[in-house]
Design an enzyme around this catalytic site. Sequence first.
Site, PDB file in Angstrom:
ATOM      1  N   HIS A 268     -13.781  19.734  -7.210  1.00 38.47           N
ATOM      2  CA  HIS A 268     -12.776  20.329  -6.332  1.00 38.47           C
ATOM      3  C   HIS A 268     -13.239  20.271  -4.872  1.00 38.47           C
ATOM      4  O   HIS A 268     -12.490  19.885  -3.973  1.00 38.47           O
ATOM      5  CB  HIS A 268     -12.529  21.787  -6.715  1.00 38.47           C
ATOM      6  CG  HIS A 268     -11.641  21.972  -7.906  1.00 38.47           C
ATOM      7  ND1 HIS A 268     -10.362  21.470  -7.965  1.00 38.47           N
ATOM      8  CD2 HIS A 268     -11.855  22.634  -9.081  1.00 38.47           C
ATOM      9  CE1 HIS A 268      -9.820  21.808  -9.126  1.00 38.47           C
ATOM     10  NE2 HIS A 268     -10.699  22.506  -9.828  1.00 38.47           N
TER      11      HIS A 268
ATOM     12  N   GLU B  26      -7.057  19.017  -9.736  1.00 35.44           N
ATOM     13  CA  GLU B  26      -7.748  19.142 -11.012  1.00 35.44           C
ATOM     14  C   GLU B  26      -8.257  17.790 -11.502  1.00 35.44           C
ATOM     15  O   GLU B  26      -9.291  17.720 -12.173  1.00 35.44           O
ATOM     16  CB  GLU B  26      -6.822  19.766 -12.049  1.00 35.44           C
ATOM     17  CG  GLU B  26      -7.508  20.187 -13.330  1.00 35.44           C
ATOM     18  CD  GLU B  26      -8.551  21.285 -13.146  1.00 35.44           C
ATOM     19  OE1 GLU B  26      -9.395  21.442 -14.054  1.00 35.44           O
ATOM     20  OE2 GLU B  26      -8.535  21.976 -12.107  1.00 35.44           O
TER      21      GLU B  26
ATOM     22  N   HIS C  64     -17.822  20.737 -12.205  1.00 35.89           N
ATOM     23  CA  HIS C  64     -16.359  20.845 -12.124  1.00 35.89           C
ATOM     24  C   HIS C  64     -15.942  21.349 -10.739  1.00 35.89           C
ATOM     25  O   HIS C  64     -15.073  20.755 -10.086  1.00 35.89           O
ATOM     26  CB  HIS C  64     -15.863  21.806 -13.209  1.00 35.89           C
ATOM     27  CG  HIS C  64     -14.394  22.044 -13.199  1.00 35.89           C
ATOM     28  ND1 HIS C  64     -13.526  21.381 -14.036  1.00 35.89           N
ATOM     29  CD2 HIS C  64     -13.621  22.875 -12.454  1.00 35.89           C
ATOM     30  CE1 HIS C  64     -12.294  21.780 -13.805  1.00 35.89           C
ATOM     31  NE2 HIS C  64     -12.311  22.700 -12.848  1.00 35.89           N
ATOM     32  N   GLU C  65     -16.563  22.424 -10.297  1.00 41.22           N
ATOM     33  CA  GLU C  65     -16.200  22.979  -8.987  1.00 41.22           C
ATOM     34  C   GLU C  65     -16.640  22.064  -7.846  1.00 41.22           C
ATOM     35  O   GLU C  65     -15.993  22.015  -6.800  1.00 41.22           O
ATOM     36  CB  GLU C  65     -16.789  24.379  -8.823  1.00 41.22           C
ATOM     37  CG  GLU C  65     -16.331  25.395  -9.877  1.00 41.22           C
ATOM     38  CD  GLU C  65     -14.820  25.488 -10.035  1.00 41.22           C
ATOM     39  OE1 GLU C  65     -14.090  25.162  -9.069  1.00 41.22           O
ATOM     40  OE2 GLU C  65     -14.352  25.874 -11.123  1.00 41.22           O
TER      41      GLU C  65
END
Length: 499
Positions: free
Chosen positions: A269, A295, A265-266
């Site tokens: 980003h 996001e 997830h990170e």
Amino acid sequence: MSSEAQQSEEVYEAFLEHVRKYNYVGDASGVLSWDQQVMMPEGGTPARSKQSSTLSTVHHELLTDDKLSEWLDELDGTVDDEQQAVVREVRRSHERANAIPEDLVKRLSEASSNALPVWEEAKAKSDFSLFEETLEELVELRREYAAAIDPDRDPYEVLFEDYEPYIDIDTAEAILTELREELPALIDAIAESDVEPADPFEGEYDAETQESLVTEALDTLGYDWDRGRLDTAPHPFSTGTQFDARVTTRFAPDDPMGAIGSTIHEFGHASYTLGLSDDDYGTPLGDSRDMTVHESQSRLWENHVGRSKPFWRLFASEVEEQFGITASPQAFYEHANEVYDDNMIRVEADELTYHMHIVVRFEIERDLIRGDLDVSEVPQVWNDKVEEYLGVRPDNDAEGCLQDIHWTHGNFGYFPTYSLGSVLASQLFGAAERELGDLDDDIESGNFDRLYGWLNENVHEHGCRYTTTDLIEEATGEAFTAEYFLDYANKKYGNLYNL
């Protein structure tokens, strides 16, 4: 070049240099915030709050400089489309910042820095009363902030625009309502299904082994270690610039899949941040397009790649090697997509119930800011809403209203962008596959160049050239819609749970 054109160019360059200066100060504040959450010794808070508030004040002074107003007026309508986009974005930031008294900027920054250790203690002791006064101060400051910008508008709407200025609050609420109305039927059907997803993990796994595994996941996805690093934090996050985009994760001994998911997830980003234009660093053309789009990148990589069958056909052997376990790619895929009907922690939630967590937070923070809910009522209302939307009730404040860090930062209005981003991720992934063809083979072979290239060309490299709604239409050919996410969710989980 005419003298008028040359003069306009000179004005634009002076204007741009000023814009770069305040953005550099903002980025320096970001590094201090990263340090406070990752590496700073516990006793450093008093000094850090002063440092952060000083940088916030300097940033505010640069952003509200009268000279900036003059440049904006001179440039409006006299520059090309790309430069006009810069003028648009700077004008919006300048006008909002100009409405905020300098003293309020300082008080907000100090309150946020001071709130972090208070929240950490309250969470560790699972005692909301230790954080209540601090939260009340933050809510009051944010109401004051919203009133300074526009006293005649809904204060929550004003705050939401800090994170998503170009998707109106009515659209955001409509999408959240659609998810709240559509997803429970699917979640209930899954709960009633006879299918029991496999769980290939047994026992506990130390942090060192998990760190080695998630590092390999970042390598597999193509993380640029020359412009990034991996650390741990109580609440995983990513921050930085196109030259330095850092990721953090956390490790639970009995949940290595959680570490894998949060790290990917990170990475999403960071991949967006690293994809921004190097040449435009310090300007809106080299900055990300607000939180919904940001996001969407993290959720696309986490869900459409990291939770896909082809990814686990690629990565299962790595998990087996690191952890010394034997399991099929299908088993890892099932575990990565298991829907939990008893999970009360947002960052550990599955892909479907996650959005019920967002609805809880959205409704509470909206009512707090609007004055329809007292801070003292938060734990009770939180627990009631979790029980209503998820069918479970938190046992304590740590797994209830103290689990998130966002309000500690004063970030009211942020939570809706998580669900909006998930919805957009599906729409973008669908558009990418329409253009590139099915991406399963690419993912299974570890070749992410085509997907990353499409995202870079259609999202990353534009920076803030387009508004959010325009960017979505440019990238996908359609207006923002929840249709793709709901179709994806029903198909994926219908197949997985034999619905």
